[in-house]
Design a protein around this motif. Sequence first.
Motif, PDB file in Angstrom:
ATOM      1  N   GLY A  62       0.816  -1.202   0.000  1.00 49.50           N
ATOM      2  CA  GLY A  62       0.000   0.000   0.000  1.00 49.50           C
ATOM      3  C   GLY A  62       0.856   1.261   0.000  1.00 49.50           C
ATOM      4  O   GLY A  62       0.563   2.227  -0.726  1.00 49.50           O
ATOM      5  N   GLN A  63       1.920   1.259   0.788  1.00 50.64           N
ATOM      6  CA  GLN A  63       2.835   2.402   0.797  1.00 50.64           C
ATOM      7  C   GLN A  63       3.495   2.586  -0.572  1.00 50.64           C
ATOM      8  O   GLN A  63       3.596   3.705  -1.081  1.00 50.64           O
ATOM      9  N   LEU A  64       3.952   1.479  -1.136  1.00 54.93           N
ATOM     10  CA  LEU A  64       4.647   1.558  -2.422  1.00 54.93           C
ATOM     11  C   LEU A  64       3.735   2.097  -3.520  1.00 54.93           C
ATOM     12  O   LEU A  64       4.128   2.975  -4.301  1.00 54.93           O
ATOM     13  N   LEU A  65       2.512   1.580  -3.598  1.00 53.09           N
ATOM     14  CA  LEU A  65       1.591   2.021  -4.639  1.00 53.09           C
ATOM     15  C   LEU A  65       1.203   3.485  -4.441  1.00 53.09           C
ATOM     16  O   LEU A  65       1.061   4.236  -5.418  1.00 53.09           O
ATOM     17  N   ALA A  66       1.015   3.896  -3.188  1.00 49.18           N
ATOM     18  CA  ALA A  66       0.693   5.300  -2.929  1.00 49.18           C
ATOM     19  C   ALA A  66       1.864   6.202  -3.310  1.00 49.18           C
ATOM     20  O   ALA A  66       1.669   7.310  -3.850  1.00 49.18           O
ATOM     21  N   TYR A  67       3.075   5.741  -3.040  1.00 50.05           N
ATOM     22  CA  TYR A  67       4.261   6.518  -3.415  1.00 50.05           C
ATOM     23  C   TYR A  67       4.363   6.651  -4.936  1.00 50.05           C
ATOM     24  O   TYR A  67       4.623   7.743  -5.459  1.00 50.05           O
ATOM     25  N   CYS A  68       4.172   5.528  -5.634  1.00 49.95           N
ATOM     26  CA  CYS A  68       4.276   5.560  -7.096  1.00 49.95           C
ATOM     27  C   CYS A  68       3.189   6.425  -7.731  1.00 49.95           C
ATOM     28  O   CYS A  68       3.402   7.025  -8.788  1.00 49.95           O
ATOM     29  N   ALA A  69       2.014   6.487  -7.082  1.00 49.35           N
ATOM     30  CA  ALA A  69       0.923   7.308  -7.602  1.00 49.35           C
ATOM     31  C   ALA A  69       1.020   8.765  -7.162  1.00 49.35           C
ATOM     32  O   ALA A  69       0.190   9.584  -7.576  1.00 49.35           O
ATOM     33  N   ALA A  70       2.016   9.085  -6.317  1.00 46.39           N
ATOM     34  CA  ALA A  70       2.233  10.461  -5.844  1.00 46.39           C
ATOM     35  C   ALA A  70       0.971  11.022  -5.195  1.00 46.39           C
ATOM     36  O   ALA A  70       0.530  12.137  -5.498  1.00 46.39           O
ATOM     37  N   LEU A  71       0.383  10.241  -4.277  1.00 46.51           N
ATOM     38  CA  LEU A  71      -0.828  10.687  -3.601  1.00 46.51           C
ATOM     39  C   LEU A  71      -0.506  11.732  -2.536  1.00 46.51           C
ATOM     40  O   LEU A  71       0.573  11.728  -1.952  1.00 46.51           O
ATOM     41  N   HIS A  72      -1.493  12.581  -2.271  1.00 41.14           N
ATOM     42  CA  HIS A  72      -1.347  13.640  -1.274  1.00 41.14           C
ATOM     43  C   HIS A  72      -2.464  13.513  -0.245  1.00 41.14           C
ATOM     44  O   HIS A  72      -3.305  12.614  -0.324  1.00 41.14           O
ATOM     45  N   LEU A  73      -2.489  14.450   0.719  1.00 36.58           N
ATOM     46  CA  LEU A  73      -3.478  14.386   1.787  1.00 36.58           C
ATOM     47  C   LEU A  73      -4.907  14.399   1.242  1.00 36.58           C
ATOM     48  O   LEU A  73      -5.803  13.767   1.815  1.00 36.58           O
ATOM     49  N   ALA A  74      -5.119  15.081   0.150  1.00 35.94           N
ATOM     50  CA  ALA A  74      -6.466  15.149  -0.418  1.00 35.94           C
ATOM     51  C   ALA A  74      -6.906  13.812  -1.031  1.00 35.94           C
ATOM     52  O   ALA A  74      -8.086  13.649  -1.356  1.00 35.94           O
ATOM     53  N   ASP A  75      -5.979  12.879  -1.164  1.00 38.92           N
ATOM     54  CA  ASP A  75      -6.287  11.607  -1.812  1.00 38.92           C
ATOM     55  C   ASP A  75      -6.533  10.473  -0.819  1.00 38.92           C
ATOM     56  O   ASP A  75      -6.614   9.316  -1.227  1.00 38.92           O
ATOM     57  N   ILE A  76      -6.668  10.775   0.463  1.00 34.48           N
ATOM     58  CA  ILE A  76      -6.883   9.719   1.452  1.00 34.48           C
ATOM     59  C   ILE A  76      -8.171   8.968   1.155  1.00 34.48           C
ATOM     60  O   ILE A  76      -8.230   7.727   1.261  1.00 34.48           O
ATOM     61  N   ALA A  77      -9.208   9.674   0.756  1.00 40.42           N
ATOM     62  CA  ALA A  77     -10.475   9.011   0.427  1.00 40.42           C
ATOM     63  C   ALA A  77     -10.300   8.050  -0.751  1.00 40.42           C
ATOM     64  O   ALA A  77     -10.934   6.985  -0.795  1.00 40.42           O
ATOM     65  N   THR A  78      -9.446   8.396  -1.683  1.00 45.40           N
ATOM     66  CA  THR A  78      -9.182   7.509  -2.820  1.00 45.40           C
ATOM     67  C   THR A  78      -8.539   6.215  -2.358  1.00 45.40           C
ATOM     68  O   THR A  78      -8.895   5.126  -2.823  1.00 45.40           O
ATOM     69  N   ALA A  79      -7.598   6.301  -1.415  1.00 45.35           N
ATOM     70  CA  ALA A  79      -6.937   5.100  -0.894  1.00 45.35           C
ATOM     71  C   ALA A  79      -7.925   4.207  -0.158  1.00 45.35           C
ATOM     72  O   ALA A  79      -7.906   2.979  -0.303  1.00 45.35           O
ATOM     73  N   VAL A  80      -8.808   4.819   0.633  1.00 51.32           N
ATOM     74  CA  VAL A  80      -9.802   4.036   1.373  1.00 51.32           C
ATOM     75  C   VAL A  80     -10.775   3.367   0.406  1.00 51.32           C
ATOM     76  O   VAL A  80     -11.108   2.180   0.551  1.00 51.32           O
ATOM     77  N   LEU A  81     -11.242   4.105  -0.589  1.00 55.76           N
ATOM     78  CA  LEU A  81     -12.153   3.533  -1.581  1.00 55.76           C
ATOM     79  C   LEU A  81     -11.480   2.402  -2.354  1.00 55.76           C
ATOM     80  O   LEU A  81     -12.112   1.383  -2.664  1.00 55.76           O
ATOM     81  N   ALA A  82     -10.207   2.552  -2.636  1.00 55.99           N
ATOM     82  CA  ALA A  82      -9.481   1.484  -3.326  1.00 55.99           C
ATOM     83  C   ALA A  82      -9.457   0.212  -2.496  1.00 55.99           C
ATOM     84  O   ALA A  82      -9.578  -0.900  -3.032  1.00 55.99           O
ATOM     85  N   GLY A  83      -9.316   0.342  -1.175  1.00 58.85           N
ATOM     86  CA  GLY A  83      -9.352  -0.826  -0.308  1.00 58.85           C
ATOM     87  C   GLY A  83     -10.693  -1.528  -0.345  1.00 58.85           C
ATOM     88  O   GLY A  83     -10.765  -2.764  -0.354  1.00 58.85           O
ATOM     89  N   VAL A  84     -11.777  -0.757  -0.376  1.00 54.72           N
ATOM     90  CA  VAL A  84     -13.121  -1.349  -0.440  1.00 54.72           C
ATOM     91  C   VAL A  84     -13.316  -2.080  -1.766  1.00 54.72           C
ATOM     92  O   VAL A  84     -13.807  -3.222  -1.805  1.00 54.72           O
ATOM     93  N   ILE A  85     -12.943  -1.444  -2.854  1.00 53.72           N
ATOM     94  CA  ILE A  85     -13.074  -2.071  -4.168  1.00 53.72           C
ATOM     95  C   ILE A  85     -12.239  -3.342  -4.245  1.00 53.72           C
ATOM     96  O   ILE A  85     -12.684  -4.378  -4.755  1.00 53.72           O
ATOM     97  N   ALA A  86     -11.017  -3.278  -3.720  1.00 53.40           N
ATOM     98  CA  ALA A  86     -10.131  -4.436  -3.765  1.00 53.40           C
ATOM     99  C   ALA A  86     -10.705  -5.608  -2.988  1.00 53.40           C
ATOM    100  O   ALA A  86     -10.599  -6.768  -3.416  1.00 53.40           O
ATOM    101  N   ALA A  87     -11.300  -5.337  -1.833  1.00 53.96           N
ATOM    102  CA  ALA A  87     -11.881  -6.421  -1.038  1.00 53.96           C
ATOM    103  C   ALA A  87     -12.985  -7.134  -1.807  1.00 53.96           C
ATOM    104  O   ALA A  87     -13.042  -8.372  -1.833  1.00 53.96           O
TER     105      ALA A  87
END
Length: 373
Positions: A159-184
């Motif tokens: 998760g850290q690696l993919l977020a780093y490669c995607a250059a996510l910022h604080l405004a993208d926290i919701a995107t990371a959480v939604l990605a976890g739901v979709i992945a599950a």
Amino acid sequence: MSIRTTGVGGGQKRAKWRPFSKAATLLVAWLERVDPGTHRRIKGLRLVTAYGIAAMLGAVLEPHQAGIGGALSSLAGGFALWASVSEGQATRAASSRDLLILCAAAAVGAVSMIGIGAMLGLGAWLRPEAALITGAFLVGYLKRFGTLGAGVGSQIYIGQLLAYCAALHLADIATAVLAGVIAAVAAIVPRVLSGPAERPVSLPISGPLELVSPAQGSRELRMGLQAALAAFIIVLLSALFHLEESAWAITACTYVIGASAADTLDRVRRRILGTLVGVPLGLMLMPVAAHASLALWLAAALAMVVYAMALPERYDVACGAYAFTLMVMLTATGERSTQLLAARAWETLLGGAIGLTAAVLVLPLRPQRKTST
């Protein structure tokens, strides 16, 4: 005369197809030898299916906000793929539970990367990839909690690696959480459908990890420290020499750390062999990338099936299959810079070498089994 001509023609046709038939026979024999019962092949197909479902759902639900790009699709696909790799239960219910936990761990890793990266960006001299040091430690340390613990540690790092490669910022926290739901969702559905066709993963051949001594701490703690130190050295090298793909070097040093120095040496050797074979094979497909993108994705899917089959016992083949898949996917998504791809390859080898050095010189581990008392 006509009968004889037909017979000759039939013989010529059989002779023409004989090499292909022989190759198919050898392939089937190899598959049965590596994967008797087709269990790993089914899991390999499940990995590809989970990734495809997650990536497509991510593309459909993509918010298309400024700075996000295709992050939701890539995050969800990566979370689902590697959660399916780490999961190893025998029943649908237990597998679904673990997949949910693993996808949540990946989301936690992505959010932690965003938070730590933001703190490191407030004037610190360390680059954002320094956040990967924490994930590298957890990959080794959480193995003390069994297969699920090892998977959780790996998912946090991924998760850290993919977020780093995607250059996510604080405004993208919701995107990371939604990605976890979709992945599950994407990971659980194929597992429920595969059902009893799969078997749980076997225990490592080297046996369970054990305490070396109460004073020295657990073996898993030392593995985590070795990986974290190796990752820290790579971060320093990146700050001094501006490594282009330091995250890939950190990934390599993290995953080559084994339960002993000898095990780490063997994993490094196998990873180097796999990388030296898989990367050139993937680069060979670059000329056809613009004309046969579908064929590239199919080749990547097939390589991931081979990865799932080979991972338990043939780490070199698994590394080669993954290196091939990575090169093919980068090419298929438009990344065709030979210099960048070469940087990822040689820095992966650099990371493996640094990981080996840390395993040999820092709190070295010896193979140890429990003895009856």
